[in-house]
Motif scaffolding. Structure first.
Motif, PDB file in Angstrom:
ATOM      1  N   LYS A 123       0.829  -1.202   0.000  1.00  0.00           N
ATOM      2  CA  LYS A 123       0.000   0.000   0.000  1.00  0.00           C
ATOM      3  C   LYS A 123       0.872   1.265   0.000  1.00  0.00           C
ATOM      4  O   LYS A 123       0.439   2.328  -0.461  1.00  0.00           O
ATOM      5  N   GLY A 124       2.084   1.141   0.528  1.00  0.00           N
ATOM      6  CA  GLY A 124       3.046   2.239   0.418  1.00  0.00           C
ATOM      7  C   GLY A 124       3.537   2.391  -1.017  1.00  0.00           C
ATOM      8  O   GLY A 124       3.723   3.503  -1.515  1.00  0.00           O
ATOM      9  N   ALA A 125       3.700   1.262  -1.704  1.00  0.00           N
ATOM     10  CA  ALA A 125       4.199   1.282  -3.088  1.00  0.00           C
ATOM     11  C   ALA A 125       3.240   2.027  -4.017  1.00  0.00           C
ATOM     12  O   ALA A 125       3.674   2.795  -4.878  1.00  0.00           O
ATOM     13  N   VAL A 126       1.921   1.834  -3.852  1.00  0.00           N
ATOM     14  CA  VAL A 126       0.981   2.500  -4.773  1.00  0.00           C
ATOM     15  C   VAL A 126       0.878   4.003  -4.498  1.00  0.00           C
ATOM     16  O   VAL A 126       0.487   4.759  -5.379  1.00  0.00           O
ATOM     17  N   ILE A 127       1.241   4.415  -3.298  1.00  0.00           N
ATOM     18  CA  ILE A 127       1.289   5.857  -3.019  1.00  0.00           C
ATOM     19  C   ILE A 127       2.398   6.491  -3.854  1.00  0.00           C
ATOM     20  O   ILE A 127       2.194   7.512  -4.526  1.00  0.00           O
ATOM     21  N   THR A 128       3.575   5.877  -3.831  1.00  0.00           N
ATOM     22  CA  THR A 128       4.692   6.393  -4.631  1.00  0.00           C
ATOM     23  C   THR A 128       4.386   6.286  -6.124  1.00  0.00           C
ATOM     24  O   THR A 128       4.686   7.202  -6.898  1.00  0.00           O
ATOM     25  N   LEU A 129       3.762   5.186  -6.546  1.00  0.00           N
ATOM     26  CA  LEU A 129       3.375   5.011  -7.949  1.00  0.00           C
ATOM     27  C   LEU A 129       2.457   6.153  -8.392  1.00  0.00           C
ATOM     28  O   LEU A 129       2.628   6.712  -9.481  1.00  0.00           O
ATOM     29  N   THR A 130       1.517   6.513  -7.554  1.00  0.00           N
ATOM     30  CA  THR A 130       0.582   7.598  -7.868  1.00  0.00           C
ATOM     31  C   THR A 130       1.316   8.922  -8.053  1.00  0.00           C
ATOM     32  O   THR A 130       1.027   9.684  -8.981  1.00  0.00           O
ATOM     33  N   GLU A 171       4.368  12.227 -14.458  1.00  0.00           N
ATOM     34  CA  GLU A 171       4.570  11.831 -15.848  1.00  0.00           C
ATOM     35  C   GLU A 171       3.464  12.352 -16.768  1.00  0.00           C
ATOM     36  O   GLU A 171       3.703  12.631 -17.932  1.00  0.00           O
ATOM     37  N   TYR A 172       2.254  12.488 -16.218  1.00  0.00           N
ATOM     38  CA  TYR A 172       1.106  12.910 -17.037  1.00  0.00           C
ATOM     39  C   TYR A 172       0.619  14.318 -16.679  1.00  0.00           C
ATOM     40  O   TYR A 172      -0.492  14.695 -17.030  1.00  0.00           O
ATOM     41  N   LYS A 173       1.467  15.106 -16.005  1.00  0.00           N
ATOM     42  CA  LYS A 173       0.975  16.396 -15.498  1.00  0.00           C
ATOM     43  C   LYS A 173       0.595  17.365 -16.608  1.00  0.00           C
ATOM     44  O   LYS A 173      -0.274  18.219 -16.417  1.00  0.00           O
ATOM     45  N   ASN A 174       1.210  17.251 -17.782  1.00  0.00           N
ATOM     46  CA  ASN A 174       0.896  18.182 -18.864  1.00  0.00           C
ATOM     47  C   ASN A 174      -0.311  17.753 -19.694  1.00  0.00           C
ATOM     48  O   ASN A 174      -0.984  18.582 -20.302  1.00  0.00           O
ATOM     49  N   SER A 175      -0.571  16.459 -19.746  1.00  0.00           N
ATOM     50  CA  SER A 175      -1.656  15.949 -20.591  1.00  0.00           C
ATOM     51  C   SER A 175      -2.886  15.516 -19.795  1.00  0.00           C
ATOM     52  O   SER A 175      -3.979  15.410 -20.345  1.00  0.00           O
ATOM     53  N   GLY A 176      -2.717  15.269 -18.477  1.00  0.00           N
ATOM     54  CA  GLY A 176      -3.782  14.637 -17.701  1.00  0.00           C
ATOM     55  C   GLY A 176      -3.791  13.139 -17.996  1.00  0.00           C
ATOM     56  O   GLY A 176      -3.043  12.684 -18.866  1.00  0.00           O
ATOM     57  N   PRO A 177      -4.599  12.356 -17.355  1.00  0.00           N
ATOM     58  CA  PRO A 177      -5.526  12.711 -16.289  1.00  0.00           C
ATOM     59  C   PRO A 177      -4.818  12.996 -14.962  1.00  0.00           C
ATOM     60  O   PRO A 177      -3.587  13.044 -14.926  1.00  0.00           O
ATOM     61  N   GLN A 178      -5.604  13.158 -13.893  1.00  0.00           N
ATOM     62  CA  GLN A 178      -5.045  13.365 -12.566  1.00  0.00           C
ATOM     63  C   GLN A 178      -5.054  12.053 -11.782  1.00  0.00           C
ATOM     64  O   GLN A 178      -5.912  11.193 -12.003  1.00  0.00           O
ATOM     65  N   PHE A 179      -4.073  11.942 -10.904  1.00  0.00           N
ATOM     66  CA  PHE A 179      -3.900  10.712 -10.115  1.00  0.00           C
ATOM     67  C   PHE A 179      -3.838  11.067  -8.635  1.00  0.00           C
ATOM     68  O   PHE A 179      -3.014  11.899  -8.232  1.00  0.00           O
ATOM     69  N   ASN A 180      -4.695  10.440  -7.842  1.00  0.00           N
ATOM     70  CA  ASN A 180      -4.635  10.635  -6.394  1.00  0.00           C
ATOM     71  C   ASN A 180      -4.848   9.312  -5.681  1.00  0.00           C
ATOM     72  O   ASN A 180      -5.370   8.358  -6.259  1.00  0.00           O
ATOM     73  N   VAL A 181      -4.435   9.286  -4.434  1.00  0.00           N
ATOM     74  CA  VAL A 181      -4.562   8.065  -3.648  1.00  0.00           C
ATOM     75  C   VAL A 181      -5.200   8.410  -2.302  1.00  0.00           C
ATOM     76  O   VAL A 181      -4.884   9.438  -1.703  1.00  0.00           O
ATOM     77  N   LEU A 182      -6.136   7.587  -1.887  1.00  0.00           N
ATOM     78  CA  LEU A 182      -6.788   7.759  -0.585  1.00  0.00           C
ATOM     79  C   LEU A 182      -6.282   6.668   0.358  1.00  0.00           C
ATOM     80  O   LEU A 182      -6.451   5.475   0.089  1.00  0.00           O
ATOM     81  N   ASN A 219      -3.614  16.657  -7.237  1.00  0.00           N
ATOM     82  CA  ASN A 219      -2.994  15.761  -8.219  1.00  0.00           C
ATOM     83  C   ASN A 219      -1.691  15.244  -7.621  1.00  0.00           C
ATOM     84  O   ASN A 219      -0.895  16.016  -7.086  1.00  0.00           O
ATOM     85  N   GLY A 220      -1.515  13.925  -7.671  1.00  0.00           N
ATOM     86  CA  GLY A 220      -0.309  13.327  -7.119  1.00  0.00           C
ATOM     87  C   GLY A 220      -0.261  13.343  -5.613  1.00  0.00           C
ATOM     88  O   GLY A 220       0.806  13.303  -5.010  1.00  0.00           O
ATOM     89  N   LYS A 221      -1.429  13.385  -4.978  1.00  0.00           N
ATOM     90  CA  LYS A 221      -1.482  13.504  -3.525  1.00  0.00           C
ATOM     91  C   LYS A 221      -2.023  12.244  -2.867  1.00  0.00           C
ATOM     92  O   LYS A 221      -2.879  11.558  -3.409  1.00  0.00           O
ATOM     93  N   ALA A 222      -1.521  11.978  -1.658  1.00  0.00           N
ATOM     94  CA  ALA A 222      -2.060  10.924  -0.817  1.00  0.00           C
ATOM     95  C   ALA A 222      -2.839  11.581   0.317  1.00  0.00           C
ATOM     96  O   ALA A 222      -2.249  12.300   1.131  1.00  0.00           O
ATOM     97  N   LEU A 223      -4.139  11.386   0.326  1.00  0.00           N
ATOM     98  CA  LEU A 223      -4.970  11.969   1.376  1.00  0.00           C
ATOM     99  C   LEU A 223      -5.274  10.914   2.420  1.00  0.00           C
ATOM    100  O   LEU A 223      -5.692   9.796   2.091  1.00  0.00           O
ATOM    101  N   GLN A 224      -5.083  11.290   3.681  1.00  0.00           N
ATOM    102  CA  GLN A 224      -5.341  10.362   4.770  1.00  0.00           C
ATOM    103  C   GLN A 224      -6.795  10.489   5.207  1.00  0.00           C
ATOM    104  O   GLN A 224      -7.222  11.535   5.679  1.00  0.00           O
TER     105      GLN A 224
END
Length: 229
Positions: free
Chosen positions: A152-159, A165-176, A218-223
């Motif tokens: 579950k730590g790995a997918v936070i970093t992946l996000t 990598e996609y910040k200029n084209s989208g979409p947005q990636f977030n993790v809860l 975007n690119g955030k892990a929200l607790q």
């Protein structure tokens, strides 16, 4: 009526994933519900829900998803990577096979599902991955969860990496990163433990976040936790 969105959710046979399918369908959105056990969702009988059996560890199943999007939808607005495998086992007994199984679902499956769906997502699409408070660096840790919480730590970093990598084209990636939620999966891993949050309560939050959160994050892990664990 707001414009209906095309939403893919993994891990929909029970718990949070099942509640999410119901919530989105009631709101008039089109849902592709993916789970190894498709029956619970099939029993819902909504015209705007499609469900078929899907295993994150089976390469061929991803082609079924790709074909469905091409033939039925053309584009995807939201992907919720919700499926997860939870193992509670002392580290000394946790084998490489155990680790591989947990990572195949929780990390490799998330990466591959995202990779398959991305070409169909618009610049304002949203990929939401469900992680755990146990995956947050510095959070309280529990014995027996070495494979699960590290995955579950790995997918936070992946996000974070995908958002960059996609910040200029989208979409947005977030993790809860969720705290304890009263689900069947939790009960199986921790018999007798009672979580402060129901699956439906958490699903309501996730549903709203997946439709709106990418305007702000975007690119955030929200607790998402109201308890220490």
């Amino acid at each position: 009526m707001k414009q209906s969105k095309n939403i893919i959710i993994t891990g929909t046979s029970r718990g949070i994933g099942f509640e999410l399918v119901h919530l989105f369908a009631n709101q008039g959105h089109n849902v592709l519900a993916l789970s190894r056990n498709a029956q619970p969702v099939n029993n819902l009988h909504f015209d705007n829900i499609t469900s078929f059996s899907f295993d994150l560890c089976n390469d061929d199943d991803y082609q079924k998803v790709e074909q469905f999007i091409k033939n039925e939808w053309n584009h995807v607005d939201v992907l919720i990577n919700n499926a997860g495998s939870l193992l509670n086992k002392p580290f000394s007994e946790t084998t490489m096979d155990d680790f591989e199984h947990v990572y195949k679902t929780n990390v490799f499956g998330v990466a591959e599902m995202t990779r398959v769906v991305l070409p169909f997502m618009k610049s304002d699409g949203h990929v939401v991955t469900i992680s755990s408070m146990g995956g947050i660096q510095g959070s309280m840790k529990f014995p027996g969860l070495a494979a699960y919480s590290s995955s579950k730590g790995a997918v936070i970093t992946l996000t974070e990496l995908l958002a960059e990598e996609y910040k200029n084209s989208g979409p947005q990636f977030n993790v809860l990163a969720l705290g304890a939620v009263q689900t069947e999966m939790l009960a199986e891993a921790f018999p007798g433990y009672e979580a402060p949050t129901t699956a439906l309560q958490m699903a309501e939050y996730i549903a709203d976040f997946s439709l709106n959160g990418n305007k702000y994050y975007n690119g955030k892990a929200l607790q998402v936790s109201n308890s220490t664990p």
